[in-house]
Design a protein around this motif. Structure first.
Motif, PDB file in Angstrom:
ATOM      1  N   ILE A 162       0.818  -1.202   0.000  1.00  0.00           N
ATOM      2  CA  ILE A 162       0.000   0.000   0.000  1.00  0.00           C
ATOM      3  C   ILE A 162       0.847   1.245   0.000  1.00  0.00           C
ATOM      4  N   GLY A 163       1.804   1.313   0.935  1.00  0.00           N
ATOM      5  CA  GLY A 163       2.560   2.543   1.090  1.00  0.00           C
ATOM      6  C   GLY A 163       3.612   2.732   0.029  1.00  0.00           C
ATOM      7  N   ALA A 164       4.509   1.763  -0.131  1.00  0.00           N
ATOM      8  CA  ALA A 164       5.632   1.951  -1.034  1.00  0.00           C
ATOM      9  C   ALA A 164       5.337   1.457  -2.429  1.00  0.00           C
ATOM     10  N   LEU A 202      -2.436   1.106  -4.825  1.00  0.00           N
ATOM     11  CA  LEU A 202      -3.692   0.425  -4.502  1.00  0.00           C
ATOM     12  C   LEU A 202      -4.830   1.423  -4.578  1.00  0.00           C
ATOM     13  N   LEU A 203      -4.703   2.531  -3.874  1.00  0.00           N
ATOM     14  CA  LEU A 203      -5.752   3.531  -3.913  1.00  0.00           C
ATOM     15  C   LEU A 203      -5.708   4.315  -5.213  1.00  0.00           C
ATOM     16  N   SER A 230      -8.558  -7.339   3.213  1.00  0.00           N
ATOM     17  CA  SER A 230      -9.668  -6.899   2.375  1.00  0.00           C
ATOM     18  C   SER A 230      -9.423  -5.504   1.825  1.00  0.00           C
ATOM     19  N   VAL A 231      -8.837  -4.627   2.653  1.00  0.00           N
ATOM     20  CA  VAL A 231      -8.469  -3.290   2.178  1.00  0.00           C
ATOM     21  C   VAL A 231      -7.495  -3.405   1.011  1.00  0.00           C
ATOM     22  N   ILE A 232      -6.471  -4.235   1.185  1.00  0.00           N
ATOM     23  CA  ILE A 232      -5.450  -4.402   0.157  1.00  0.00           C
ATOM     24  C   ILE A 232      -6.054  -4.975  -1.120  1.00  0.00           C
ATOM     25  N   ILE A 245      -8.863  -3.470  -7.011  1.00  0.00           N
ATOM     26  CA  ILE A 245      -9.961  -3.602  -7.973  1.00  0.00           C
ATOM     27  C   ILE A 245     -11.056  -2.563  -7.707  1.00  0.00           C
ATOM     28  N   GLY A 246     -10.700  -1.439  -7.071  1.00  0.00           N
ATOM     29  CA  GLY A 246     -11.688  -0.425  -6.751  1.00  0.00           C
ATOM     30  C   GLY A 246     -12.206   0.289  -7.987  1.00  0.00           C
TER      31      GLY A 246
END
Length: 463
Positions: free
Chosen positions: A17-19, A26-27, A405-407, A412-413
């Motif tokens: 997520i971060g790096a 992801l976002l 689930s967040v990841i 696929i958002g």
């Protein structure tokens, strides 16, 4: 029982997520950038420039502002830590936290009147972005972002993911708010009920129906499925499900796809689950009624936003602590997408205390508050730094399934509601159709009636 994520494992996963691939990638990948209504965020003053300027948290000491929040997990966090802001700034805050629907009605009435009783407004981009942008109801915060005397040196605009910036940015480049939360629709499953009958967690839409059939046991007050059935609230569930057919209800060119074969099939899918496997009275359920029923162990599955997890892991209010599987939205007939929403906080254009209101928005979206949002399981923070925050890790109140689930959802958002001005009317009209379907009405007929009613409203809004 190792149902919480240890530091090493969390940091390893956080790298996604971060790096690497989310919060930034992801976002970022989930930003509704496929629509023409969301332009890239404008460049703001870099943190290094801000650090050289004179910034003073006490600049507006003695002022009092009003904040119109929402009664949800994020709203609760803001109220809980409000004194922290007041001590930091010397600004007094009057916070109002009505239920979501009442809050939306209140802000619409006040904005349309040309004056607001609130200086700060928490609102949903997926519902109100186009409306707010068109009417310029909230201030363009680029004025503050480009003024180093108005940005705390450690606040760091560039810590926000591209998705968070995109949600807050209008097509003309205005930045109307600061993103506080990105949320994804997931499938909550009661692991105990699934295990008792040897049912595997769903991977496809067909699996969802099959599991609902096998686990539905009304005689024992156990129901196979529940989702939002209340008109208006239910539309976002249907549009989220429709993404499984790789289709938006209204596409980026404003074409209505609501009478397509895919839309009808999706409506029948929704109807089958709600009519045949949900509790009595589900036509009156919003997310909170679903949440309560799931927390009491009455539901095998509940399809909704991942930001509703926290109460399910609270032994004071829940009978399913440690029994919840947070399942990434299953694959539909044609695609696998996780419906995505976003919330933010803006300064009312009618406020006479815009500076103090901006300070509140800045504090409410700072790194510490975003880390608290993650720790509380209140949604997916748009700040990259939240996912590697040690304090957030230590106080994480949700199990690792939720973080997984967040990841997974972030990869696929996809925006779940059309970014249009009359999104409330869209939800109201199609919400009635969906509620009627729960009562047994024909899906195709209801969708045609709703489409015929809504089409002129959409066309008028674009003129």
């Amino acid at each position: 029982m190792n149902n919480k994520m240890n530091r090493r494992e969390f940091i390893k996963r956080s790298a996604l997520i971060g790096a690497g691939t989310a919060a930034a990638s992801l976002l970022n990948a989930c930003a509704p950038a496929a629509t023409a209504t969301q332009a890239p965020a404008a460049t703001a003053a870099p943190a290094a420039t801000a650090a050289k300027a004179v910034f003073d948290w006490k600049r507006f000491k003695g002022e009092k502002i009003e904040a119109l929040l929402i009664k949800n997990t994020v709203g609760d966090l803001l109220v809980k830590y409000q004194k922290e802001f007041e001590d930091l700034t010397g600004i007094t805050v009057g916070a109002d936290t009505p239920a979501e629907q009442q809050q939306r009605q209140k802000l619409a009435v006040e904005f349309q009147s040309g004056q607001t009783s609130f200086d700060v407004v928490y609102y949903s981009f997926h519902v109100q972005k186009r409306l707010f942008g068109k009417n310029k109801w909230v201030a363009d915060v680029r004025e503050y972002l480009n003024d180093p005397t108005m940005v705390a040196p450690d606040w760091d605009w560039n810590d926000f993911s591209a998705a968070g910036k995109a949600w807050a940015t209008e097509a003309d480049g205005r930045i109307d708010a600061v993103c506080n939360k990105i949320d994804y629709f997931i499938l909550y499953c009661n692991k105990e009920l699934f295990a008792a009958k040897g049912v595997a967690l769903p991977k496809t839409y067909d699996d969802v129906v099959a599991a609902a059939q096998k686990l539905h046991d009304p005689a024992k007050n156990i129901f196979g499925f529940a989702g939002r059935g209340l008109k208006n609230a239910n539309t976002i569930l249907w549009t989220s499900m429709l993404l499984g057919w790789d289709m938006d209800a209204i596409d980026s060119k404003l074409n209505l796809n609501t009478t397509s074969a895919e839309a009808v099939e999706c409506a029948k899918f929704y109807q089958n689950l709600q009519k045949n496997y949900a509790p009595p009275g589900v036509a009156g359920f919003n997310w909170n009624e679903c949440q309560s029923a799931f927390a009491q162990g009455q539901l095998a599955m509940w399809w909704d936003g991942l930001g509703f997890a926290t109460p399910l892991e609270d032994p004071k209010t829940s009978k399913v602590v440690g029994k919840v599987a947070y399942v990434v939205t299953p694959k539909g007939p044609k695609a696998q997408w996780a419906g995505m929403t976003g919330d933010g906080m803006g300064v009312s254009s009618f406020s006479k205390k815009k500076g103090a209101a901006w300070y509140y928005c800045m504090w409410a979206s700072n790194k510490q508050m975003q880390a608290r949002t993650l720790a509380a399981g209140a949604g997916s923070p748009p700040r990259n730094s939240a996912y590697a925050d040690a304090d957030a890790l230590k106080s994480l109140v949700v199990p690792k399934d939720w973080v997984d689930s967040v990841i997974g959802s972030g990869k696929i958002g996809r925006a779940t509601l059309p970014v249009i001005v009359p999104v409330t009317e869209f939800r109201d009209i199609f919400g009635v159709a969906l509620t009627n379907m729960i009562g047994g009405a024909d899906a195709a007929t209801e969708l045609k009636k709703a489409t015929d009613e809504f089409k002129p409203i959409l066309e008028k809004s674009e003129k």
